[in-house]
Design an enzyme around this catalytic site. Structure first.
Site, PDB file in Angstrom:
ATOM      1  N   ARG A  90       1.057  -1.078  -0.058  1.00 23.32           N
ATOM      2  CA  ARG A  90      -0.218   0.180   0.143  1.00 23.32           C
ATOM      3  C   ARG A  90       0.993   1.231   0.117  1.00 23.32           C
ATOM      4  O   ARG A  90       0.534   2.342   0.582  1.00 23.32           O
ATOM      5  CB  ARG A  90      -0.914  -0.241   1.384  1.00 23.32           C
ATOM      6  CG  ARG A  90      -2.084  -0.947   1.315  1.00 23.32           C
ATOM      7  CD  ARG A  90      -2.948  -0.767   0.016  1.00 23.32           C
ATOM      8  NE  ARG A  90      -2.428  -1.761  -0.898  1.00 23.32           N
ATOM      9  CZ  ARG A  90      -2.779  -2.943  -0.956  1.00 23.32           C
ATOM     10  NH1 ARG A  90      -3.495  -3.714   0.096  1.00 23.32           N
ATOM     11  NH2 ARG A  90      -2.411  -4.079  -1.845  1.00 23.32           N
ATOM     12  N   SER A 126     -10.725  -0.100   2.724  1.00 25.15           N
ATOM     13  CA  SER A 126     -10.198  -0.175   4.126  1.00 25.15           C
ATOM     14  C   SER A 126      -9.729   1.078   4.679  1.00 25.15           C
ATOM     15  O   SER A 126      -9.099   1.723   3.806  1.00 25.15           O
ATOM     16  CB  SER A 126      -9.100  -1.362   4.142  1.00 25.15           C
ATOM     17  OG  SER A 126      -9.482  -2.561   3.496  1.00 25.15           O
ATOM     18  N   GLU A 166      -5.198   3.983   5.818  1.00 22.17           N
ATOM     19  CA  GLU A 166      -5.083   3.858   4.275  1.00 22.17           C
ATOM     20  C   GLU A 166      -4.896   5.019   3.563  1.00 22.17           C
ATOM     21  O   GLU A 166      -4.216   5.280   2.672  1.00 22.17           O
ATOM     22  CB  GLU A 166      -5.485   2.673   3.979  1.00 22.17           C
ATOM     23  CG  GLU A 166      -4.960   2.195   2.594  1.00 22.17           C
ATOM     24  CD  GLU A 166      -5.867   1.086   2.110  1.00 22.17           C
ATOM     25  OE1 GLU A 166      -5.649  -0.113   2.800  1.00 22.17           O
ATOM     26  OE2 GLU A 166      -6.496   0.966   0.956  1.00 22.17           O
TER      27      GLU A 166
HETATM   28  C1  LIG Z   1     -15.237   0.653  -1.642  1.00 20.01           C
HETATM   29  C2  LIG Z   1     -14.006   1.002  -1.814  1.00 20.01           C
HETATM   30  C3  LIG Z   1     -13.280  -0.267  -2.087  1.00 20.01           C
HETATM   31  C4  LIG Z   1     -11.557  -0.109  -2.300  1.00 20.01           C
HETATM   32  N1  LIG Z   1     -10.847  -1.379  -2.449  1.00 20.01           N
HETATM   33  C5  LIG Z   1      -9.676  -1.002  -2.547  1.00 20.01           C
HETATM   34  C6  LIG Z   1      -8.572  -2.217  -2.678  1.00 20.01           C
HETATM   35  O1  LIG Z   1      -9.274  -3.805  -2.704  1.00 20.01           O
HETATM   36  N2  LIG Z   1      -7.387  -2.200  -2.730  1.00 20.01           N
HETATM   37  C7  LIG Z   1      -6.755  -1.131  -2.701  1.00 20.01           C
HETATM   38  O2  LIG Z   1      -5.556  -1.031  -2.879  1.00 20.01           O
HETATM   39  N3  LIG Z   1      -7.637   0.026  -2.633  1.00 20.01           N
HETATM   40  C8  LIG Z   1      -8.713   0.140  -2.469  1.00 20.01           C
HETATM   41  N4  LIG Z   1      -9.843   1.192  -2.234  1.00 20.01           N
HETATM   42  C9  LIG Z   1      -8.911   2.594  -2.356  1.00 20.01           C
HETATM   43  C10 LIG Z   1      -9.048   3.398  -3.856  1.00 20.01           C
HETATM   44  O3  LIG Z   1     -10.019   2.785  -4.664  1.00 20.01           O
HETATM   45  C11 LIG Z   1      -7.977   3.142  -4.386  1.00 20.01           C
HETATM   46  O4  LIG Z   1      -6.775   3.388  -3.383  1.00 20.01           O
HETATM   47  C12 LIG Z   1      -7.615   3.773  -5.592  1.00 20.01           C
HETATM   48  O5  LIG Z   1      -6.588   3.658  -6.331  1.00 20.01           O
HETATM   49  C13 LIG Z   1      -7.812   5.430  -5.639  1.00 20.01           C
HETATM   50  O6  LIG Z   1      -8.174   5.990  -6.894  1.00 20.01           O
HETATM   51  P1  LIG Z   1      -8.822   7.499  -6.848  1.00 20.01           P
HETATM   52  O7  LIG Z   1      -8.587   7.842  -8.259  1.00 20.01           O
HETATM   53  O8  LIG Z   1     -10.149   7.276  -6.364  1.00 20.01           O
HETATM   54  O9  LIG Z   1      -7.430   8.134  -6.027  1.00 20.01           O
HETATM   55  P2  LIG Z   1      -8.131   9.569  -5.221  1.00 20.01           P
HETATM   56  O10 LIG Z   1      -8.987   9.327  -4.011  1.00 20.01           O
HETATM   57  O11 LIG Z   1      -8.768  10.753  -6.212  1.00 20.01           O
HETATM   58  O12 LIG Z   1      -6.564  10.146  -4.851  1.00 20.01           O
HETATM   59  C14 LIG Z   1      -5.800   9.053  -4.095  1.00 20.01           C
HETATM   60  C15 LIG Z   1      -4.423   9.884  -3.606  1.00 20.01           C
HETATM   61  O13 LIG Z   1      -3.785   9.737  -5.139  1.00 20.01           O
HETATM   62  C16 LIG Z   1      -3.438  10.815  -5.398  1.00 20.01           C
HETATM   63  N5  LIG Z   1      -3.628  10.950  -6.962  1.00 20.01           N
HETATM   64  C17 LIG Z   1      -4.666  10.507  -7.566  1.00 20.01           C
HETATM   65  N6  LIG Z   1      -4.337  10.572  -8.914  1.00 20.01           N
HETATM   66  C18 LIG Z   1      -3.348  11.053  -9.037  1.00 20.01           C
HETATM   67  C19 LIG Z   1      -2.405  11.102 -10.369  1.00 20.01           C
HETATM   68  N7  LIG Z   1      -2.998  11.042 -11.691  1.00 20.01           N
HETATM   69  N8  LIG Z   1      -1.195  11.585  -9.894  1.00 20.01           N
HETATM   70  C20 LIG Z   1      -0.812  11.914  -8.797  1.00 20.01           C
HETATM   71  N9  LIG Z   1      -1.570  11.677  -7.669  1.00 20.01           N
HETATM   72  C21 LIG Z   1      -2.681  11.098  -7.920  1.00 20.01           C
HETATM   73  C22 LIG Z   1      -4.487  11.940  -4.828  1.00 20.01           C
HETATM   74  O14 LIG Z   1      -3.937  13.237  -4.688  1.00 20.01           O
HETATM   75  C23 LIG Z   1      -4.693  11.546  -3.523  1.00 20.01           C
HETATM   76  O15 LIG Z   1      -3.488  11.551  -2.660  1.00 20.01           O
HETATM   77  C24 LIG Z   1     -11.234   1.158  -2.347  1.00 20.01           C
HETATM   78  C25 LIG Z   1     -11.788   2.170  -1.987  1.00 20.01           C
HETATM   79  C26 LIG Z   1     -13.258   2.083  -2.054  1.00 20.01           C
HETATM   80  C27 LIG Z   1     -14.151   3.519  -1.666  1.00 20.01           C
END
Ligand SMILES: Cc1cc2nc3c(=O)[nH]c(=O)nc-3n(C[C@H](O)[C@H](O)[C@H](O)COP(=O)(O)OP(=O)(O)OC[C@H]3O[C@@H](n4cnc5c(N)ncnc54)[C@H](O)[C@@H]3O)c2cc1C
Length: 363
Positions: free
Chosen positions: A176, A253, A355
């Site tokens: 992570r 999580s 996380e």
């Molecule tokens: C229901 C649910 C289930 C999930 N299950 C999992 C799982 O099984 N495994 C897991 O690892 N995660 C899980 N997650 C967490 C999440 O989905 C992942 O971490 C996902 O990759 C986040 O993507 P996002 O586009 O929503 O990022 P955001 O929430 O928009 O951003 C997260 C972070 O990344 C940065 N960021 C985003 N895009 C960029 C970019 N292009 N360049 C630089 N920085 C950036 C943001 O500034 C922020 O700091 C889950 C979340 C939910 C709500």
């Protein structure tokens, strides 16, 4: 054009287009100073560059599924990552390398790879959010991590204003985590994945998934079966976004699984001796990983445990903290998270770490 990542506006002033709760899966977060959509890598870079020149704080936001934004919001420019596109950049008889724009919805990419017979992402079906965010915390689930298939990442480096490529070996991928996770230096513009040409999944590593598929750990299964089974297992835990299911108003999580050195693990075992054998997994360097969900549950915070203001532990999964009412604030969520972290610390002497990325809030 509708925004693929926008959330329903329950609990948000419908006229307030700068409410960040519109853009987070928790449906929490106060106002942004300014919100700028970036529909291509060029637009995203330009928005960040211009804000940097004005010396304004910048927040990169994509799917909003791994951020907790404070009730006071973000007093700067929020750049929404909305770039789309996927192309094959290299191929041979056994593999294909795809370059995917950062804003491409992750699960749509996984579905495409499964349909095309490209193996390597299938167990990551149903993870919400964008492709560009997957390297940030080395997204993982059901025995797969993106670090296994990413070959490189195209980034805009805010430190020197250049666009370049970082090879996977230099991304610092860990459980992570990566060099990107707590740094706002790099903006991920696109990600390259090398996938195997195969109708079969990689070897199934996760015991629960193997059981659900009716195979042994180490077996391979048709890609579509792996995807369907992962989606089914995830939905049963509230881990696939569903607007009708309040258990999915979360960041997935909330805490990572703690990784202890041998001495800390032995101390933990003494404190947990009355509870039988706690689930644990060996990690490199004689470290041991514990289950955060088990610790939380055994510290007295079961599924559905309520917190203040309408937040609660998911009724399906102990690790997910949810905006159950749809109208709770970040302060409420932080209070519940603190209560859980402190309860686990008191009971087991183990510290849980969040996380998601916390923005203008603390727990
Ligand atoms: C229901 C649910 C289930 C999930 N299950 C999992 C799982 O099984 N495994 C897991 O690892 N995660 C899980 N997650 C967490 C999440 O989905 C992942 O971490 C996902 O990759 C986040 O993507 P996002 O586009 O929503 O990022 P955001 O929430 O928009 O951003 C997260 C972070 O990344 C940065 N960021 C985003 N895009 C960029 C970019 N292009 N360049 C630089 N920085 C950036 C943001 O500034 C922020 O700091 C889950 C979340 C939910 C709500």
């Amino acid at each position: 054009m509708s925004d693929v990542y926008a959330q329903p506006t329950t609990g948000v002033d419908a006229t307030d287009m700068n409410a960040l709760a519109r853009y987070t899966t928790l449906r929490m977060g106060g106002r942004a100073g300014r919100i700028v959509p970036g529909n291509s890598a060029e637009e995203i870079v330009r928005a960040v560059r211009e804000a940097d020149i004005r010396d304004e704080p910048v927040l990169i936001l994509a799917g909003g599924s791994n951020v907790v934004i404070g009730d006071a919001g973000f007093p700067g420019t929020v750049v929404l990552v909305r770039s789309r596109g996927l192309r094959v950049v290299a191929e041979d008889t056994d593999t294909v390398t795809v370059r995917v724009e950062a804003g491409e919805p992750w699960d749509e990419l996984v579905a495409t790879t499964v349909t095309n017979g490209w193996s390597g992402l299938e167990c990551l079906s149903g993870v919400p959010g964008s492709t560009g965010a997957t390297p940030i915390q080395n997204v993982g689930a059901y025995g797969q991590e993106v670090a296994e298939t990413i070959t490189g990442v195209e980034v805009y480096d805010r430190a020197d204003g250049t666009v370049g490529r970082i090879d996977a070996a230099d991304c610092g991928f860990a459980y992570r985590g990566s060099i990107f996770k707590y740094s706002d230096r790099w903006l991920v513009l696109s990600v390259d994945f090398r996938l195997a040409r195969s109708p079969l999944s990689g070897p199934v590593r996760y015991a629960e998934l193997a059981r659900a598929l009716g195979v042994d750990v180490g077996d391979r299964v048709p890609l579509a079966d792996a995807r369907a089974t992962v989606l089914r297992l995830r939905a049963g835990k509230g881990m696939v976004l569903d607007v009708a299911d309040p258990d999915t108003r979360s960041v997935g999580s909330f805490f990572t699984n703690p990784v202890l050195d041998r001495a800390a693990y032995e101390l933990f075992r003494e404190r947990a001796a009355d509870l039988g054998e706690a689930p644990s997994w060996p990690c490199p360097g004689d470290m041991v990983k514990l289950s955060a969900a088990w610790l939380i549950d055994k510290a007295g915070f079961g599924k559905g445990h309520p917190g203040p203001g309408g937040v609660a532990i998911s009724s399906k999964h102990t690790l997910a903290l949810t905006n159950r009412s749809g109208r709770a604030g970040t302060a409420d969520l932080a209070a519940l998270a603190r209560q859980i972290r402190d309860g686990v610390q008191t009971r087991f002497g183990v510290t849980l770490h969040p996380e998601p990325v916390l923005i203008n809030c603390t727990i």
